[in-house]
Design a protein around this motif. Structure first.
Motif, PDB file in Angstrom:
ATOM      1  N   PRO A  37       0.805  -1.212   0.000  1.00 19.04           N
ATOM      2  CA  PRO A  37       0.000   0.000   0.000  1.00 19.04           C
ATOM      3  C   PRO A  37       0.843   1.268   0.000  1.00 19.04           C
ATOM      4  CG  PRO A  37      -0.119  -1.126   2.136  1.00 19.04           C
ATOM      5  CD  PRO A  37       0.931  -1.798   1.327  1.00 19.04           C
ATOM      6  N   GLY A  38       0.332   2.310  -0.644  1.00 17.19           N
ATOM      7  CA  GLY A  38       0.981   3.608  -0.634  1.00 17.19           C
ATOM      8  C   GLY A  38       0.478   4.467   0.507  1.00 17.19           C
ATOM      9  N   ILE A  39       1.295   5.451   0.911  1.00 16.58           N
ATOM     10  CA  ILE A  39       0.884   6.326   2.009  1.00 16.58           C
ATOM     11  C   ILE A  39       0.875   7.806   1.627  1.00 16.58           C
ATOM     12  CG2 ILE A  39       1.571   4.709   3.807  1.00 16.58           C
ATOM     13  CD1 ILE A  39       4.127   6.323   4.162  1.00 16.58           C
ATOM     14  N   SER A  40       1.628   8.159   0.577  1.00 16.88           N
ATOM     15  CA  SER A  40       1.608   9.551   0.106  1.00 16.88           C
ATOM     16  C   SER A  40       1.988   9.566  -1.364  1.00 16.88           C
ATOM     17  CB  SER A  40       2.567  10.432   0.910  1.00 16.88           C
ATOM     18  OG  SER A  40       3.912  10.081   0.651  1.00 16.88           O
ATOM     19  N   ALA A  41       1.581  10.615  -2.064  1.00 20.37           N
ATOM     20  CA  ALA A  41       1.827  10.700  -3.504  1.00 20.37           C
ATOM     21  C   ALA A  41       3.318  10.705  -3.836  1.00 20.37           C
ATOM     22  CB  ALA A  41       1.151  11.943  -4.078  1.00 20.37           C
ATOM     23  N   ALA A  42       4.132  11.216  -2.922  1.00 21.97           N
ATOM     24  CA  ALA A  42       5.570  11.287  -3.175  1.00 21.97           C
ATOM     25  C   ALA A  42       6.196   9.907  -3.340  1.00 21.97           C
ATOM     26  CB  ALA A  42       6.263  12.037  -2.035  1.00 21.97           C
ATOM     27  N   GLY A  43       5.587   8.890  -2.762  1.00 20.06           N
ATOM     28  CA  GLY A  43       6.153   7.550  -2.842  1.00 20.06           C
ATOM     29  C   GLY A  43       5.532   6.644  -3.889  1.00 20.06           C
ATOM     30  N   TRP A  44       4.521   7.135  -4.593  1.00 23.89           N
ATOM     31  CA  TRP A  44       3.814   6.258  -5.527  1.00 23.89           C
ATOM     32  C   TRP A  44       4.681   5.767  -6.675  1.00 23.89           C
ATOM     33  CZ3 TRP A  44      -1.270   9.586  -6.105  1.00 23.89           C
ATOM     34  CH2 TRP A  44      -1.996   9.508  -4.913  1.00 23.89           C
ATOM     35  N   ALA A  45       5.510   6.627  -7.237  1.00 25.43           N
ATOM     36  CA  ALA A  45       6.317   6.239  -8.393  1.00 25.43           C
ATOM     37  C   ALA A  45       7.255   5.087  -8.037  1.00 25.43           C
ATOM     38  CB  ALA A  45       7.112   7.439  -8.917  1.00 25.43           C
TER      39      ALA A  45
END
Length: 258
Positions: A37-45
């Motif tokens: 799972p992701g937690i913030s947009a900065a880590g999605w890539a």
């Protein structure tokens, strides 16, 4: 006994040095699938790249994207638009980790509620399950979920009451249990896990956090998922193979995994 870790942050930096080895050990331990799972947009890539790379060799990692309620300061209005675009462009398994966390006094419930509802709307539109983080806010989360009757998914690290569990189950949610279950002092959680219907349960580690009793103070890892299974089997007085088959089938059903 194939197992599914329904919640594991394998993308975070503490796994950068030995992530491949962790995946290999996890596979050797019987873990066939890991939901990241992701937690913030900065880590999605980074998360998406990791899951795409893993799928080139073995379809083990499954990405979910979301905006975690504990990281409100990192989230921007444009992130919701980015999430809506990602749903259309990426092969996501779920929207998550999303939810409500009212543990801290300065948690800003109104903003959390708005962010939660917006992501539930995206999930409902895309017909995707959600991975819920809910702490001291189950009643509020259940109330918000009423506005999105088509949404189901997993309540990660469930720690609510039997009555709250029943409300989630009535909506088709599964409840995730991980390392916290392995501590003998967690009597309330253990009693709940022992008494819930078998079709309610899925397994998780929440690695690198929430390590079990055998690894207290260490980095948690998906390779330790069989220890959660063993504890749950003992609490329910059933054999591990039966429980593994059931929790894996439950996870596949709610996450639409083949």
């Amino acid at each position: 006994m194939p197992l599914i870790d329904t919640h594991c942050h394998l993308d975070v930096a503490v796994f950068d040095a030995d992530r491949t080895a962790v995946m290999q050990r996890s596979a050797a331990a019987g873990v066939t699938d890991i939901v990241v799972p992701g937690i913030s947009a900065a880590g999605w890539a980074k998360l998406l790249a990791l899951c795409a790379d893993a799928k080139m060799n073995r379809p083990m990692l499954h990405p979910a994207l979301g905006l975690h309620p504990l990281f409100l300061a990192q989230h921007q209005p444009v992130d919701l638009a980015a999430l809506a675009r990602a749903v259309r462009q990426q092969p996501l398994i779920a929207i998550g980790e999303i939810g409500l966390d009212f543990y801290n006094a300065d948690c800003d419930p109104p903003r959390q509620q708005a962010l939660f509802a917006a992501q539930l709307a995206i999930a409902q539109e895309a017909n995707l399950p959600v991975l819920l983080h809910v702490r001291r806010a189950h009643d509020a989360a259940l109330l918000t979920l009423r506005r999105f009757p088509q949404v189901t998914g997993i309540v990660h690290a469930f720690n609510g009451s039997p009555q709250q569990a029943a409300h989630y189950l009535a909506r088709g949610f599964k409840l995730g249990f991980g390392g916290a279950l392995t501590f003998e002092r967690a009597s309330k959680l253990r009693r709940l896990a022992a008494e819930l219907p078998l079709d309610a349960l899925v397994l998780e580690t929440d690695a690198p956090d929430m390590a079990g009793a055998a690894h207290r103070g260490e980095r948690n890892s998906p390779e330790y998922l069989p220890e959660v299974l063993a504890t749950l089997a003992a609490l329910r007085h059933t054999d591990a193979a039966t429980l593994a088959a059931a929790t894996t089938a439950n996870a596949r059903a709610v996450l639409h995994l083949p």
